[in-house]
Design a protein around this motif. Structure first.
Motif, mmCIF file in Angstrom:
data_model
loop_
_atom_site.group_PDB
_atom_site.id
_atom_site.type_symbol
_atom_site.label_atom_id
_atom_site.label_comp_id
_atom_site.label_asym_id
_atom_site.label_seq_id
_atom_site.Cartn_x
_atom_site.Cartn_y
_atom_site.Cartn_z
ATOM 1 N N PHE A 256 15.940 8.329 9.068
ATOM 2 C CA PHE A 256 15.493 8.696 7.737
ATOM 3 C C PHE A 256 16.622 8.541 6.720
ATOM 4 O O PHE A 256 17.752 8.912 6.985
ATOM 5 C CB PHE A 256 15.006 10.142 7.791
ATOM 6 N N ARG A 257 16.273 8.017 5.548
ATOM 7 C CA ARG A 257 17.273 7.625 4.553
ATOM 8 C C ARG A 257 18.252 8.732 4.178
ATOM 9 O O ARG A 257 19.442 8.490 4.006
ATOM 10 C CB ARG A 257 16.545 7.147 3.293
ATOM 11 N N GLU B 283 6.196 6.437 -2.297
ATOM 12 C CA GLU B 283 5.787 5.411 -1.342
ATOM 13 C C GLU B 283 6.131 4.016 -1.846
ATOM 14 O O GLU B 283 6.633 3.189 -1.095
ATOM 15 C CB GLU B 283 4.279 5.505 -1.100
ATOM 16 N N GLY C 115 -1.015 2.935 6.238
ATOM 17 C CA GLY C 115 -0.086 2.149 7.041
ATOM 18 C C GLY C 115 -0.554 1.952 8.466
ATOM 19 O O GLY C 115 0.003 1.146 9.210
ATOM 20 N N VAL D 131 -0.463 13.089 8.398
ATOM 21 C CA VAL D 131 0.066 11.726 8.420
ATOM 22 C C VAL D 131 1.438 11.749 9.091
ATOM 23 O O VAL D 131 2.307 12.519 8.704
ATOM 24 C CB VAL D 131 0.195 11.176 6.987
ATOM 25 N N PRO E 111 -3.963 7.252 7.617
ATOM 26 C CA PRO E 111 -2.923 6.693 6.748
ATOM 27 C C PRO E 111 -3.116 5.192 6.576
ATOM 28 O O PRO E 111 -3.456 4.483 7.535
ATOM 29 C CB PRO E 111 -1.623 6.998 7.492
ATOM 30 N N LEU F 40 0.861 -1.185 0.000
ATOM 31 C CA LEU F 40 0.000 0.000 0.000
ATOM 32 C C LEU F 40 0.889 1.223 0.000
ATOM 33 O O LEU F 40 2.090 1.133 0.267
ATOM 34 C CB LEU F 40 -0.878 -0.004 1.252
ATOM 35 N N PHE F 41 0.310 2.390 -0.306
ATOM 36 C CA PHE F 41 1.045 3.636 -0.137
ATOM 37 C C PHE F 41 0.841 4.042 1.322
ATOM 38 O O PHE F 41 -0.091 4.773 1.654
ATOM 39 C CB PHE F 41 0.527 4.695 -1.101
ATOM 40 N N ALA F 42 1.724 3.530 2.172
ATOM 41 C CA ALA F 42 1.486 3.588 3.614
ATOM 42 C C ALA F 42 1.336 5.015 4.135
ATOM 43 O O ALA F 42 0.573 5.268 5.054
ATOM 44 C CB ALA F 42 2.616 2.879 4.351
ATOM 45 N N GLY F 43 2.071 5.951 3.540
ATOM 46 C CA GLY F 43 2.030 7.322 4.046
ATOM 47 C C GLY F 43 0.916 8.157 3.439
ATOM 48 O O GLY F 43 0.809 9.341 3.716
ATOM 49 N N PHE G 205 4.921 6.678 8.827
ATOM 50 C CA PHE G 205 4.298 5.959 7.719
ATOM 51 C C PHE G 205 4.813 6.434 6.359
ATOM 52 O O PHE G 205 4.782 5.695 5.392
ATOM 53 C CB PHE G 205 2.775 6.145 7.749
ATOM 54 N N VAL G 206 5.231 7.694 6.306
ATOM 55 C CA VAL G 206 5.546 8.282 5.006
ATOM 56 C C VAL G 206 6.804 7.646 4.433
ATOM 57 O O VAL G 206 7.802 7.465 5.126
ATOM 58 C CB VAL G 206 5.727 9.803 5.124
ATOM 59 N N GLY G 207 6.737 7.283 3.160
ATOM 60 C CA GLY G 207 7.845 6.618 2.503
ATOM 61 C C GLY G 207 9.023 7.554 2.315
ATOM 62 O O GLY G 207 8.893 8.771 2.358
ATOM 63 N N GLN G 208 10.188 6.959 2.102
ATOM 64 C CA GLN G 208 11.395 7.753 1.979
ATOM 65 C C GLN G 208 11.864 7.819 0.541
ATOM 66 O O GLN G 208 12.850 8.461 0.243
ATOM 67 C CB GLN G 208 12.494 7.141 2.842
ATOM 68 N N ARG H 185 2.913 14.740 7.020
ATOM 69 C CA ARG H 185 2.472 14.974 5.655
ATOM 70 C C ARG H 185 1.004 15.354 5.683
ATOM 71 O O ARG H 185 0.219 14.765 6.416
ATOM 72 C CB ARG H 185 2.687 13.695 4.855
#
Lengths: 307, 305, 513
Positions: free
Chosen positions: B100-101, C365, A186, C503, A184, A122-125, C507-510, C491
């Motif tokens: 964080f990356r 994401e 996620g 958000v 969210p 899923l698009f978790a964010g 949860f937010v992707g990197q 977010r």
């Protein structure tokens, strides 16, 4: 049998090699229109690889994947298309796509084959609602005039967007997640994430929906809800299903057609009833050695039946 | 032909230096998946340390044997540079592990900017020229239109590189330390569960990388005889190019990549244009990444769906 | 009973003290190792260009003492506030001793005063720490945001902010006069806004689409040179060149985008870095076109819709009957960059609510999921690169028209790193966060230029601007350690049914690209 009379997807001589490893070896089967087809087999049998070939994430080493989005895929028509080198043909008898020639996103956008993933993607964010709106990307992109008109605020984008939201709402309502639309993705419990991923795939209006272990990690109550959702999808949304599953309760209860593979080779193919009693399947699942299988086969006089 | 042979010798010399720096990049990337942006500047700091130590040893202590002085600065430089790298890892990277990356990358870039400006502030912006060392040459060919020479310093550079690589290879392949390192590369969590001290293993990786970079710093000084605070960035990027070209994570690959980059740079300057020699190096980086992202000796990566 | 407890407490305190002493001694030792020889010895070439060593053992001792005491204080103090107080105290003490040592002008009372103030600060740190004046609950800022006044301010915050920005140059002009306000409008106003705009442009690529770009300055350079070359060779006006520069930069963005589409993560970062360097090297070496390191000068300056800002008949001042001053050009430039930056912001906010913007975020994401939903990730990435580059190109041509001169040295890797750190520090994807980060990073480094008063104390040989980049680099490290996800780490969803809930960053992707 619909998979013989009205095949939606015909997998022919599919072979996939990774370096020296043969993950799928000359696999052929068909999935019928309006059927729930289950692809089962022990761990490492190559089921997910079959999925990845069908949905374009892997390019098959050999083989043909003919998909009749509408109508009937007449063998002559499919062969003619194969010889032209084109990706699809709109025949009078039906629209045919050769999936092995198409990149992944076109398989979803044009042939209308959607999928979910074994490890939920899923698009978790993004919120639950956003996930479902992203799934309607292509029609919305068109409505926004490929961004240009949407940016200038002209054209009917706002209306189309609210239609997309309505569609998302009705799907969310059907799985009882409407309340969580603004959370969210996620943040949802695991079982809800599984079902959200399925309805997200449904938001692309697929003709065939491929589900990779939809019941994995679900408790019995969630599994029952899943079964119900899958049957609704088949019966009310004109979508055929192809699923990989380990949970035999799911497979036997809802599927119309079961294909069993092991070590990349098909070992059985037929109705749930037939497969359940196939000694080769029993042997594969119970881990009996090959010699014993042959012995069992000779004893009961069977050689794989519907193969 | 003679010219080509000469350029080949020069290229191998330069390539040895790049290869030594590249090992630091490749090992750190292998173990924590991070581009240690400050590594090029650690190399520059090590060249300054070597320069200062050389002056101190010759002027203050009055060591007259060049070889003895060289040996002292090599060892002392390795120790002091390792301390720098250890401290940087401890302060700027370790708190960000698992975070964080982009945070470690930004932190590393910040560290790189800091190191270059720190050296500029404490040592001044002017170039630091040293008197030439090992400046005798061996004439390989004569009589042609071009005399091919092999300078003593080139022999020293290649010899030191080879000896150190052998020692280093032994450490990584044959000792428990090397095993721990490879285990952490594969799966850090699992390695920790099996009782490997991951933090220490990572620290040691930084230390080894810095020690080799410090050797490169000494050799750079021997080769060019001059060093400046801004000398970290470009050799750093070239060395990383070498690491990528050879296959990131692969130590022989880093050396091979270093030699190739050195050769390309020297040959390009000789035959095409010295103005664009850095463009050539960067173009190789782009081409290598696009067409063979797993490099010459790296393992290919299959997209997991 | 209570005696036993207090004894135990004493034991603990003693143990802590011992540990702190041990650790600080170790830190001091490490510092000694780091400082030798790079701090303790300095090599300068003499007249015959031979290096001469000058020992500076006092520097080494200072560094060791400073680090050891800082370490000791950090270990003895628990709260952030106490540590900050102690750090300030330590700096004051260091300043006091430093001026005693180096400054010819320092008086005994100044030295004594600073050292005393420093010691008091450190003491206050201990007091604050031990007296448990610790707030529980939300911080001051959070409480303000939750209050009714705060709510109105945040809901209309954007407009208030824009209003303040519009008023800024006029207020400064009225307050400080033309001569006094120039520095503030130019160095702080225009300079910060350029980086706000660049940050917003890069935010599309890095923050939204999750594609790491370390060579963003290349597009800034393309924009600047486009204007410079088009204006000097063809005499085109700024308003024609601006869109052309944007298109050219977008074209380069696509050129870069194509080959790097398959690359992920750090590899992408490296290719973009290499691309940026190649552009820089080409600008230096292609002398016929770019005039090399000397750069292009006498670029037509900005005009007020055809009216120049020169001191001439028909110039801006003349036309409006004002006394001539360069401030009017600066104020016009301020409004111009404010307009361009707001345009970038408006476009980005709008794009986020369009399918393409959602596809960017979905790409960040999970790229594979995007492809399974029929999203053409190639086009999606290319649009992100192209639009990000376009805004960079706009900013670049603004830069050229502002300076009237461009040279390759304005487009080095440091600029790319600065812009990227603004985006990361702002909080990836957050527009307001990026603006805040630009104010902190650029405003902060500009403030470091104001350290000239130190020159009066330490003599003309002391050049405080040298320390600017040093502190800048260190600040990048420190800020990442304290806020790895940036100022605004949540977010804001692009669409909602009932309520827009932020958000959380967990949860937010990197992004993987």
């Amino acid at each position: 049998m619909r998979w013989q009379t009205d095949p939606l997807l015909q997998v022919e001589h599919l072979t996939m090699r990774f370096g020296g490893l043969v993950a799928i070896d000359d696999l052929s089967f068909t999935a019928g229109r309006g059927d729930i087809t289950a692809l089962i087999g022990p761990n490492g049998a190559g089921k997910t690889t079959v999925f990845n070939c069908i949905t374009g994430f892997y390019k098959p080493t050999e083989g043909r994947l003919a998909f009749a989005r509408t109508g009937i895929a007449a063998p002559a028509g499919v062969d003619a298309l194969t010889n032209t080198g084109a990706r699809f043909a709109y025949e009078p008898s039906g629209d045919i796509y050769l999936l092995e020639r198409m990149p992944d996103f076109e398989i979803s956008a044009q042939a209308r084959v959607a999928r979910t993933f074994q490890n939920i993607r899923l698009f978790a964010g993004m919120t639950v609602l956003e996930n479902l709106v992203v799934a309607q990307h292509n029609p919305l992109m068109q409505a926004s005039g490929w961004t240009v008109m949407g940016l200038l605020g002209i054209g009917g984008y706002a209306r189309r967007e609210s239609e997309a939201v309505d569609k998302a709402k009705s799907w969310l309502d059907s799985i009882g997640l409407l309340e969580r639309a603004d959370d969210p993705a996620g943040d949802l419990p695991y079982g809800d994430q599984r079902r959200l991923e399925i309805i997200r795939a449904m938001c692309t209006d697929p003709v065939l929906l491929c589900l990779d272990e939809p019941a994995a990690g679900l408790n019995p109550r969630e599994t029952a809800m899943l079964n119900e959702l899958l049957l609704t999808i088949r019966d009310e949304h004109n979508t055929s299903l192809l699923l990989i599953e380990h949970d035999m309760a799911v497979v036997m209860q809802i599927s119309d057609h079961v294909v069993v593979i092991d070590y990349g080779v098909k070992i059985s193919d037929g109705t749930p009833e037939f497969v359940r009693n196939d000694p080769k399947v029993i042997a594969a699942y119970l881990g009996v050695s090959d010699e014993e299988v042959e012995q069992v086969e000779s004893e009961i006089g069977a050689d794989g039946g519907a193969r | 032909m003679e010219n080509f042979l000469q350029q080949l010798i020069n290229g191998v010399t330069l390539g040895s230096i790049y290869g030594l720096i590249a090992i630091g990049y490749t090992m750190v990337y292998g173990i924590i998946g991070m581009i240690n942006f400050a590594h090029g500047d650690v190399f520059m700091v090590s060249a300054f340390i070597a320069m200062l130590l050389f002056l101190a040893v010759t002027a203050f202590l009055g060591v007259s044997s060049l070889f003895l002085a060289f040996f002292i600065i090599l060892i002392a430089g390795m120790i002091l540079t390792s301390l720098w790298s250890w401290t940087i890892e401890r302060i700027a990277y370790r708190p960000l592990r698992g975070s964080f990356r982009l945070a470690p990358l930004i932190s590393a870039i910040g560290m790189s900017i800091f190191l270059a400006n720190f050296v500029q502030v404490v040592q001044g912006p002017r170039n630091k020229p040293l008197p030439p060392m090992f400046n005798q040459v061996i004439q390989l060919t004569s009589g042609g239109e071009f005399d091919v020479t092999l300078a003593y310093k080139q022999i020293v550079i290649v010899a030191v590189t080879v000896v150190l690589l052998a020692v280093f290879w032994f450490v990584v392949q044959k000792t428990p330390l090397g095993r721990a390192q490879r285990a952490c590369e594969q799966d850090r969590k699992m390695a920790a569960l099996l009782g490997i001290n991951v933090d220490r293993t990572i620290s040691i990786t930084f230390i080894i990388g810095a020690a080799l970079a410090s050797v490169a710093g000494v050799l750079y000084l021997v080769n060019y005889g001059v060093v400046s605070f801004s000398d970290g960035f470009i050799p750093g990027v070239k060395a990383f190019t070498a690491a990528v070209l050879g296959g990131i994570g692969s130590i022989p690959g880093a050396v091979l990549g270093g030699l190739l980059i050195g050769l390309v740079e020297v040959l390009w300057s000789a035959y095409v244009s010295s103005d664009y020699k850095n463009v050539a190096a960067f173009s190789i980086l782009i081409i290598a990444l696009i067409f063979m992202p797993s490099g010459l000796l790296g393992k290919p990566e299959i997209e997991k769906v | 009973m209570s005696a036993a407890v207090s004894e135990q407490k004493d034991d603990q305190a003693a143990g802590r003290m011992a540990k702190a002493l041990r650790e600080s001694a170790f830190a001091g030792l490490v510092t000694a190792g780091l400082s030798f020889p790079i701090l303790a010895l300095r090599a300068e070439p003499d007249i015959r260009n031979q290096l001469q060593l000058q020992p500076r053992w006092s520097w080494l001792v200072t560094a060791v003492l400073l680090v050891a005491s800082a370490r000791f204080l950090a270990l003895m103090l628990d709260t952030v506030r106490a540590r900050a107080l102690a750090a300030a105290g330590l700096l004051l003490c260091a300043f006091g001793f430093g001026s005693a040592w180096f400054s010819p002008l320092a008086t005994a009372s100044l030295i004594g005063g600073t050292i005393l103030a420093g010691l008091i600060c450190i003491g206050a740190g201990f007091f604050v720490d031990r007296s448990h004046i610790r707030k529980s609950g939300p911080g001051l800022l959070a409480r303000f945001a939750a209050s009714p006044a705060g709510q109105t301010l945040t809901s209309s915050g954007a407009w208030v902010g824009i209003g303040m920005l519009v008023a800024f140059p006029l207020v400064m002009l009225g307050w400080l006069g033309p001569a006094g306000s120039l520095k503030w409008i130019n160095n702080y106003g225009v300079q910060i806004l350029i980086f706000v705009m660049l940050g917003w442009g890069l935010n599309i690529v890095v923050g939204l689409a999750g594609l790491l770009d370390l060579g963003y300055v290349a597009f800034y350079a393309v924009g600047a040179y486009s204007y410079a070359l088009l204006a000097t060779t063809f005499g085109l006006s700024f308003w024609i060149c601006l869109p052309l520069a944007g298109i050219l930069a977008a074209f380069w963005g696509i050129m870069l985008g194509f080959p790097v589409l398959r690359l992920r993560g750090d590899y992408l970062a490296l290719v973009t870095l290499a691309f940026g360097e190649i552009i820089y090297l080409v600008l230096i070496n292609w002398v016929d076109l770019t005039n090399g390191e000397a750069g292009i000068s006498s670029i037509p300056r900005v005009t007020f819709f055809g009216v120049t800002f020169y001191d001439e008949k028909g110039g801006f001042s003349d036309l409006f009957g004002l006394p001539y001053s360069p401030i009017y050009r600066t104020i016009f430039l301020f409004y111009l960059i404010l307009f361009l930056a707001l345009l970038t912001n408006f476009a980005t906010l709008r794009l986020r609510r369009l399918p393409i913007g959602r596809a960017w975020e979905a790409l960040r994401e999970d790229e594979i999921a995007c492809r399974s939903l029929g999203i053409n990730t190639v086009n999606t990435k290319l649009t992100a690169f192209a639009l990000g580059a376009m805004f960079g190109g706009f900013a670049g041509s603004f830069f050229a028209v502002r300076q009237g001169f461009v040279s390759p040295n304005s487009f080095t890797f440091i600029e790319s790193a600065t812009i990227l750190s603004i985006v990361v520090l702002g909080g990836m994807g957050s527009q307001i966060g990026v603006a805040l980060a630009a104010v902190v990073m650029i405003g902060g480094t500009e403030l470091l230029r104001e350290l000239d008063f130190l020159k009066q104390l330490f003599g003309q040989g002391f050049d405080p601007t040298q320390y600017r980049m040093l502190i800048f680099g260190l600040a990048m490290v420190v800020m990442m350690i304290f806020r790895p996800r940036g100022f605004i780490s949540t977010r804001s969803p692009s669409i909602f049914l009932k309520e827009r809930k932020a958000v959380s960053s967990e949860f937010v992707g990197q992004g993987s690209g």
